[in-house]
Design an enzyme around this catalytic site. Sequence first.
Site, PDB file in Angstrom:
ATOM      1  N   HIS A   1       0.810  -1.217   0.000  1.00 40.53           N
ATOM      2  CA  HIS A   1       0.000   0.000   0.000  1.00 40.53           C
ATOM      3  C   HIS A   1       0.848   1.274   0.000  1.00 40.53           C
ATOM      4  CE1 HIS A   1      -4.305  -1.427   0.805  1.00 40.53           C
ATOM      5  NE2 HIS A   1      -3.619  -2.426   0.317  1.00 40.53           N
TER       6      HIS A   1
ATOM      7  N   SER B   1      -0.201  -1.181  -6.263  1.00 41.29           N
ATOM      8  CA  SER B   1       0.041  -2.338  -7.113  1.00 41.29           C
ATOM      9  C   SER B   1       0.824  -1.951  -8.357  1.00 41.29           C
ATOM     10  CB  SER B   1      -1.290  -2.948  -7.544  1.00 41.29           C
ATOM     11  OG  SER B   1      -1.961  -3.501  -6.454  1.00 41.29           O
TER      12      SER B   1
ATOM     13  N   LYS C   1     -14.302  -7.444  -8.404  1.00 35.63           N
ATOM     14  CA  LYS C   1     -13.506  -8.296  -9.295  1.00 35.63           C
ATOM     15  C   LYS C   1     -12.863  -9.439  -8.496  1.00 35.63           C
ATOM     16  CE  LYS C   1     -10.251  -7.951 -13.116  1.00 35.63           C
ATOM     17  NZ  LYS C   1      -9.465  -7.076 -13.977  1.00 35.63           N
ATOM     18  N   ASP C   2     -12.382  -9.120  -7.296  1.00 33.50           N
ATOM     19  CA  ASP C   2     -11.802 -10.163  -6.443  1.00 33.50           C
ATOM     20  C   ASP C   2     -12.856 -11.170  -6.005  1.00 33.50           C
ATOM     21  OD1 ASP C   2      -9.288  -9.172  -6.655  1.00 33.50           O
ATOM     22  OD2 ASP C   2      -9.142  -8.350  -4.632  1.00 33.50           O
TER      23      ASP C   2
ATOM     24  N   GLU D   1       4.727 -33.801  -1.230  1.00 31.69           N
ATOM     25  CA  GLU D   1       3.536 -33.347  -1.941  1.00 31.69           C
ATOM     26  C   GLU D   1       3.952 -32.592  -3.204  1.00 31.69           C
ATOM     27  OE1 GLU D   1      -0.195 -33.591  -0.135  1.00 31.69           O
ATOM     28  OE2 GLU D   1       1.192 -35.179  -0.647  1.00 31.69           O
TER      29      GLU D   1
END
Lengths: 258, 435
Positions: free
Chosen positions: B226, B230, B254-255, B298
């Site tokens: 922040h 971004s 959108k998220d 894994e």
Amino acid sequence: MRMTKALIAALILVLGVGIAIGTSVRAADAPKPEAQDWSFTGLFGTFDRAALQRGFQVYKEVCSGCHGLKHVAYRNLSALGYTEDQIKAIAATVEVQDGPNDNGEMFMRKGRPSDRFKEPFPNENAARAANNGAYPPDLSVIAKARPHGIDYLYALLTKYKEEPPQGVQMSEGMFYNEAFGGGQIAMVPPLQPESVQYQDGTKATVPQMAKDVTTFLAWAAEPELEERKSLGRSVLLFLLVLTALLYALKRKIWSELH
Amino acid sequence: MTAPSEPTPAASTDAKPGMIEQAKNWIDYRMPIFTFMEHELHEYPTPRNLNYWWNFGSLAGIVLVIMIATGIVLAMSYTPHVDHAFNSVERIMRDVNYGWLIRYVHMNGASMFFLVVYIHIFRGLYFGSYKPPRELLWWLGIVILLLMMMTAFMGYVLPWGQMSFWGATVITNLFSAIPWVGDAIVSWLWGGFAVDNPTLQRFFSLHYLLPFVIVGVVVLHLWALHTHGSNNPLGIDRKSEKDSIPFHPYYTIKDLYGLGVFLIFYMAIVFFAPNALGEPENYIPANPLQTPAEIVPEWYLLPYYAILRSVPDIAIPFTGIVLIEAKLAGVIAMFASIFILFVLPWLDFSPVRSARFRPIYKQLFWIFLVVCVLLGWVGANKPEGVPLLVGQVCTAYYFAHFLILVPLVAKYEKTRPLPESISQPVLKGDGESGE
């Protein structure tokens, strides 16, 4: 458009990972067993109750002499369609140790529905002593504990051969089985035609019994399977609708920008 | 952050604020939490051109919350003892109400967490999100990855199946490669002379602790994010108001949509193929006397495992003098494969961030991605024959990518002209192929 491309790329990545896992066949492992038709696979799979009961009969009369089922309780058999009284009767066929009582002594009593399946041997050493040194594994989660679990179990029960192929030197007390890694297994061929007398009149051929007992073991390993799939269908349906609505909302909110 | 002035009756307009509004103001004056939320979630200016690859950061945060929530519930019924761990997991699967659901969500959540984070990292690699001024943001992300790997490894030990036990044995034994003090360190990790009950109990304790450490580092990660905001697919800075849109409602919705798509995928696995990503071997109770045919981690740790097993003895040619034994060299290479990411911002000193404008780097990126997937395939196979060879080539390439190719490309690559601004890309429709 961008979204579709993004999703396709994501799918490729997932597939890549999937292939990486899928090809991890261990060299020492058993050959990949032939896939059988099962009623309980797929999106809408459920267990065939009659097959479950027949399979339980095979387990009880054939397997349970050597193999335990310690994570399953007699009360769980209600999922097979047995009534409470039938389950009480089944549980009462075994004697289990309980105690200590008020005098501090252990005592034997008849099994109860709340008991877990009685184990055939008191400990691993006793099991090995009775089985020529081999240890018959507990079968509670066996269907999940082998690659291609259910198909493997079916193959293992049906692929004994009287004579090993030429050039294969059998060890003392071992049996040849095409489905088993290395070919030599300590387990005596457990199923012979008519090993059990099915109460519903089904002819007890070896493939029939193998199929039934595998179905029973699949249930023992995943007793939640039917509930899981039914809940899963609702969850996916809900998510599909929710996601479609969110997409519409996203389009609407973003349309103010463009 | 500046504290707002105490709202006085005189300062308020003719309409008297409601009870809730008053309470909000009272709290906000003393601790500006609402101002903070408004600032960081609502107004927070975000580039208007973020594509769907930017969804994976918030997805990772949500999966972390799911993992902690399900993990806390699982811990209520789990018993960290070698005699009871396997059985207690089966109890959870059979007797705890919806225990099977909680466990399958948790178990597959680990895979989802890594899947989402790997996509998040590769997005950063493609669009140059590690470049100035986001180096610290990138570092904190690598720290999170390292913590995740430790947490996942220790979590995998808890069901105390065959792969739990033998995986723990193999991985802890790696530390014995450290010269002189290796064996002492391994005993210290085990709390004894083999992987045993003390090991299981400390792993449980740490497996419960580390996710909260991850939460702490995630907070720092967000703080760093922040500060400069971004990065974006064009990789250029925001210049005017027109380049930004408020985070809410544009990116919240959108998220959320992305979350819906992700949950469909995640839940399809949980409900219809819950064991597809796991090793069947781990449904066999741990047996210290019987080694499995092959010990594999894994899927999300396979590439590192491949690097570990690909490195041969490091020797002086023709003399037979071994400088570093294969085991130690493998351990060094495995750790280096992650630590090298810390210096990436300086290895890649090209001023252009986004691969859209870097034709050569873009090719390198895709080759690198394929190499990582190949390493995953190698890790799942025995280190002999073709897989060993592929593993060695890919391991060499992995390091060459960072140490040789990336710096060279940064120096000599002729980049494409950058657009004027985010809101007016001069090259409309260009650079689409990378998506």
